[in-house]
Design a protein around this motif. Structure first.
Motif, short mmCIF file in Angstrom:
data_model
loop_
_atom_site.label_atom_id
_atom_site.label_comp_id
_atom_site.label_asym_id
_atom_site.label_seq_id
_atom_site.Cartn_x
_atom_site.Cartn_y
_atom_site.Cartn_z
N ILE B 198 0.74 -1.33 0.00
CA ILE B 198 -0.05 -0.12 0.01
C ILE B 198 1.00 1.23 0.02
O ILE B 198 0.70 2.25 -0.67
CB ILE B 198 -0.97 0.09 1.37
CG1 ILE B 198 -1.86 -1.29 1.29
CG2 ILE B 198 -1.77 1.37 1.21
CD1 ILE B 198 -2.68 -1.21 0.27
N THR B 199 1.85 1.26 0.84
CA THR B 199 2.59 2.53 1.29
C THR B 199 4.01 2.63 0.40
O THR B 199 4.39 3.93 0.14
CB THR B 199 3.05 2.83 2.68
OG1 THR B 199 4.03 1.57 2.96
CG2 THR B 199 1.78 2.63 3.48
N GLY B 200 4.28 1.75 -0.21
CA GLY B 200 5.55 1.74 -0.97
C GLY B 200 6.52 1.86 0.12
O GLY B 200 6.43 1.68 1.49
N TYR B 201 7.72 2.14 -0.44
CA TYR B 201 8.97 2.18 0.69
C TYR B 201 9.80 3.51 0.84
O TYR B 201 10.80 3.66 1.43
CB TYR B 201 9.77 0.90 0.73
CG TYR B 201 10.42 0.82 -0.64
CD1 TYR B 201 11.52 1.28 -1.06
CD2 TYR B 201 9.50 -0.27 -1.61
CE1 TYR B 201 11.88 0.76 -2.20
CE2 TYR B 201 10.18 -0.62 -2.60
CZ TYR B 201 11.44 0.10 -3.22
OH TYR B 201 11.91 -0.53 -4.39
N ILE B 242 20.64 0.88 3.60
CA ILE B 242 19.98 1.21 2.59
C ILE B 242 18.57 0.34 2.51
O ILE B 242 18.40 -0.46 3.44
CB ILE B 242 20.51 1.29 1.26
CG1 ILE B 242 20.72 -0.33 0.91
CG2 ILE B 242 21.53 2.21 0.95
CD1 ILE B 242 21.19 -0.57 -0.78
N VAL B 243 17.44 0.94 1.80
CA VAL B 243 16.19 0.25 1.72
C VAL B 243 16.35 -0.71 0.55
O VAL B 243 16.86 -0.40 -0.52
CB VAL B 243 14.99 1.12 1.62
CG1 VAL B 243 13.75 0.33 1.69
CG2 VAL B 243 14.96 2.26 2.94
N GLU B 244 16.36 -1.92 0.93
CA GLU B 244 16.03 -2.83 -0.19
C GLU B 244 14.78 -3.36 -0.23
O GLU B 244 14.01 -3.65 0.63
CB GLU B 244 17.11 -4.08 -0.06
CG GLU B 244 18.66 -3.75 -0.20
CD GLU B 244 19.47 -4.80 -0.26
OE1 GLU B 244 19.40 -5.78 -1.43
OE2 GLU B 244 19.91 -5.18 0.75
N ARG B 252 5.76 -2.25 -4.91
CA ARG B 252 6.58 -1.42 -5.85
C ARG B 252 6.76 -0.01 -5.07
O ARG B 252 6.10 0.35 -4.08
CB ARG B 252 5.73 -0.92 -7.06
CG ARG B 252 5.90 -1.85 -8.22
CD ARG B 252 4.56 -2.50 -8.45
NE ARG B 252 4.88 -4.04 -8.45
CZ ARG B 252 3.70 -4.94 -8.23
NH1 ARG B 252 2.57 -4.36 -8.29
NH2 ARG B 252 4.13 -6.38 -8.46
N ARG B 253 7.99 0.74 -5.54
CA ARG B 253 8.47 1.88 -4.69
C ARG B 253 7.25 2.77 -4.32
O ARG B 253 7.21 3.27 -3.02
CB ARG B 253 9.72 2.55 -5.15
CG ARG B 253 10.30 3.65 -4.40
CD ARG B 253 11.71 4.05 -4.91
NE ARG B 253 12.21 5.27 -4.15
CZ ARG B 253 11.83 6.61 -4.24
NH1 ARG B 253 10.86 6.92 -5.03
NH2 ARG B 253 12.38 7.33 -3.29
#
Lengths: 75, 367, 348
Positions: B198-201, B242-244, B252-253
């Motif tokens: 929902i929020t992406g990252y 980092i964010v992976e 999806r981002r």
């Protein structure tokens, strides 16, 4: 948190974007699912379903990555 | 089932476990935020495949567990009002309020109905125009768009007998609150994959940067969790943060923008009290002014905050990842799923219940 | 739905007639119901005698059990409350190592229940009894006011001749004994749930409700060293297994990969957040047998349709009483617990 289960969209009914429903196959059991949040979905796509709503369409190409990544680690 | 069974194979799990063992050189502590992941870890014994240097601790990711007692009391209060039908997810039925729980209220004659989907609560309202129908809307960002949709549709249909009691919470502020606590010992996070659908990252990127902590968006199957752990350890061993996105088949981002829009129009961001963690700024959702008439608090009175006393229960420390459930002196003896001292033992997804179900060694409760 | 029962209905109006308080009054209305419905359906010399009870000639040891049946809806895919009431008690008798012979049947009917529905249930009981070779030789009937029951409740009690020449109970289980499961699990619970809850599920899932006496009799007749038998009803395989292990004072270990669960059952369990090990069955049992008899026992079980998918899923061993562990499909292990509380669909 947030149980979400993959299912295959068999057919899509309704034109109203808010109440568009899909008949979705979960391992042989068919259930109606609200498709309001996945306007891009088409029959034969796999979606993740949470509390009766599709929350995302699964990407078949990306689905292989966990195995490909493992292969690179094992080389 | 496709997209499930292939992520549960013993060979690939062993492959990941070996790869993790090869790169691990010192002790690391990772937190899986989501209770669904905690459950998968316990149910499949994933932690047993990991080298002993890696500790997995269990985060506050169970919306049932962090719902403050004030909201349970309010739900009980509403359910006890003549003419009200209270609809809720099955998870909430046994969560104790100050004096009772919804299962007991139902046994005592209140009309409490368990729904699988919030849309069923809406159907109940349509079918019972003479009753007030209240949906007890709990959950994280995954559930918020579905809960928001009921309000959106009720408004569109002009349903006047429907309202929602909202105890929605947001994950990123809770992660920040945990990282800001003195004595924090979390080196990396497995972020909750379904929340991120929902929020992406994008929102997690500044957190990883500022707190120098790797965050891996992770799925719920054994191979997902093992890959999430591998990626996290790989970053830690190389000094990266980092964010992976491990769960790229689903996340999806930017996330699901349509769902975000409905959520943002029906709800607004509010400060929220979390059980075990106290009040966290901008960590919850309440009904937005435009939909005020559907707010159960507007119809039945506002939730009254109260002092949260846990007695012997250590669930606050468990929810913060500071103690493991089996380190609590009451665990499995004075505190069991039949006689819970706190929410983490009540909820199916609570860390204590997951430990009790899958990991305890001594069975007999001490009477 | 009542076409069948209306065809051989002796009263032309029965198709629309409802159960009234008078039917339970013990007077003419009761007698008429017994004459027209129950006695012809169950049809045996004991009932024909129209006495207060049945006199049975039963030499030797006998097993005696009782069970009550409340299920909503009364009819669900694959079975109904009537067949369940017969098979449930027959299966409990078989679990004692006995051959089921005679049953009693007590009915609590709700005022307003269509007589055609009652006939359908009674016919289903009669068919299940015929198929299983048991006689329903005595019974009772009461009517309660409308709104006081879910249509009807049934209690059955039953007796059977003990065939086993040694005790069959948890106390007989020894370390090293193997645990056999008679087939795939979870069908009954999911079939009823899918029919009941507003889950809007379309499935081909039918209850597994059936008599498990034939394979049990075959195991006994062929001299298999059975230590314990347990049918897997409410609470599922997990609850039955923990109960037996607790009473036996032993631990148990099972292999999750060896436990058959149909894909559709497993899918519904995932959707609702249920563990298939906790879901109810009505035609499944576990048999604990001496290790040297495993292969022979499985061969025998597989000859009977109700247990044709029998498998060896684990063993009992020394350890904390009641501690059941399962090796997961990826090789980790976990504790298997009894079902706690009611089974509810959940979101997390």
């Amino acid at each position: 948190m947030c149980l979400a289960v993959p299912g295959r969209v068999i057919s899509i009914e309704g034109d109203d974007p808010l109440t568009r429903q899909g008949r979705v196959d979960f391992g042989g059991v068919i259930k109606s699912v609200n498709l309001a949040y996945v306007p891009e979905v088409k029959p034969e796509d796999y979606i993740l379903v949470h509390v009766g709503f599709a929350i995302t369409v699964l990407d078949p190409r990306e689905a292989e990555r966990v195995f490909e990544y493992l292969e690179t680690l094992q080389q | 089932m496709k997209y499930r069974d292939e992520y549960r194979t013993a060979d690939a799990a062993r492959g990941y476990a070996n790869a993790i063992a090869r790169i691990t050189t010192r002790p690391w502590t990772l937190m899986e935020v989501c209770g669904g992941q905690t459950n998968a870890i316990m149910r499949f014994g994933i932690d047993q495949l990991l080298p002993k240097e890696i500790s997995l601790i269990h985060g506050p990711g169970c919306p049932v567990c962090v719902t403050p007692i004030d909201y349970i009391d309010k739900a009980l209060d509403i359910a006890g009002t003549p003419g009200v039908i209270l609809c809720t997810f099955g998870d909430m039925l046994r969560v104790p309020g100050t004096k009772s729980d919804l299962a007991a209220a139902r046994a005592g004659g209140a009309d409490v109905r368990v729904v699988y989907s919030p849309l069923e609560a809406l159907a109940v309202a349509r079918d019972h125009p003479g009753n007030e129908v209240v949906f007890f809307a709990v959950g994280f960002e995954t559930t918020a768009p579905a809960n928001a949709m009921t309000v959106y549709q009720a408004d569109r249909e002009g349903l006047v007998n429907f309202s929602v009691l909202v105890s929605q919470v947001l994950v990123p502020p809770a992660i920040c609150a945990l990282l800001d606590r003195p004595g924090n010992r979390i080196h990396g996070f497995l972020a909750a994959g379904h929340v991120c659908t929902i929020t992406g990252y994008a929102e997690y990127e500044p957190i990883a940067r500022q707190h120098r902590v790797p965050i891996v968006v992770t799925g719920f199957e054994p191979l997902d969790i093992l890959e999430g752990v591998y990626r996290c350890i790989h970053q830690l061993e190389r000094g990266e943060s980092i964010v992976e996105n491990q769960y790229s088949r689903a996340v999806r981002r930017p996330g699901n923008q349509l769902a975000q829009q409905v959520m943002e129009s029906v709800f607004q961001i509010v400060p929220r009290h979390w059980r075990g963690m106290g009040e966290i700024t901008a960590s919850g959702l309440g009904v937005s002014p435009a939909y005020q008439t559907f707010d159960a608090e507007a119809r039945f009175g506002a939730v009254i905050s109260q002092d949260e006393s846990q007695g012997e229960c250590t669930s606050g420390a468990v929810l913060r990842g500071e103690t493991r459930p089996d380190q609590c002196p009451a665990f499995g003896t004075r505190c069991t799923p039949e006689h819970p001292l706190g929410v983490t033992m009540v909820s199916e997804e609570g860390a204590c219940a997951a430990y009790y179900r899958y990991r305890r060694q001594v069975r007999r409760p001490v009477e | 739905m009542n076409e069948d029962s209306e065809q051989h209905c002796p009263l032309s109006s029965e198709g629309r007639e409802l159960v009234k308080m008078a039917h339970g009054g013990g007077g003419r209305a009761t007698a008429r119901l017994l004459d027209s419905l129950f006695r012809p359906a169950f049809d045996n010399p004991w009932l024909e005698r129209q006495h207060d009870g049945a006199v049975l000639d039963m030499p030797g040891a006998m097993a005696f059990t009782t069970d009550s049946f409340v299920v909503r809806p009364l009819f669900f895919p694959g079975s109904d409350i009537g067949a369940m009431a017969v098979h449930g008690t027959v299966n409990d008798i078989a679990m004692c190592g006995a051959e089921p012979q005679y049953l009693s049947a007590g009915f609590i009917l709700e005022e307003g229940l269509p007589l055609a529905t009652l006939r359908r249930v009674v016919d289903s009981m009669a068919a299940a009894a015929r198929e299983t070779g048991v006689r329903i030789v005595t019974g009772d009937l009461k009517v309660v006011e409308r709104g006081k029951a879910d249509g009807l409740y049934i209690n059955t009690a039953g007796v059977g001749r003990v065939v086993a020449n040694h005790p069959i109970e948890p106390g007989q289980v020894r370390p090293g004994d193997r645990l056999l499961l008679s087939g795939d699990i979870g069908r009954h619970g999911i079939a009823v749930m899918a029919a009941r809850e507003k889950l809007d599920l379309q499935s081909a899932i039918e209850s597994d409700c059936a008599s498990i006496a034939p394979p049990v009799m075959a195991l006994l007749n062929e001299g298999i060293a059975i230590r314990c038998l347990r049918d897997l009803t409410r609470g599922g395989l997990a609850s039955a297994l923990v109960e037996v292990a607790e009473t036996a004072g032993l631990a148990a270990r099972i292999q999750e990969a060896d436990i058959p669960v149909r894909e559709d059952i497993s899918a519904v369990c995932e959707l609702l957040g249920l563990d298939p090990l906790h879901v109810a069955n009505e035609g499944r049992f576990m048999a604990v047998v001496a290790p040297e008899d495993v292969d022979r026992a499985i061969d025998i079980l597989r000859r009977h349709s109700v247990s044709e998918a029998a498998v060896d899923i684990g063993l009992f061993l020394e350890g904390s009483a009641g501690l059941v562990t399962a090796q997961s499909v990826i090789g980790g292990s976990r504790v298997v617990d009894m079902l706690s509380g009611e089974q509810l669909p959940r979101i997390c």
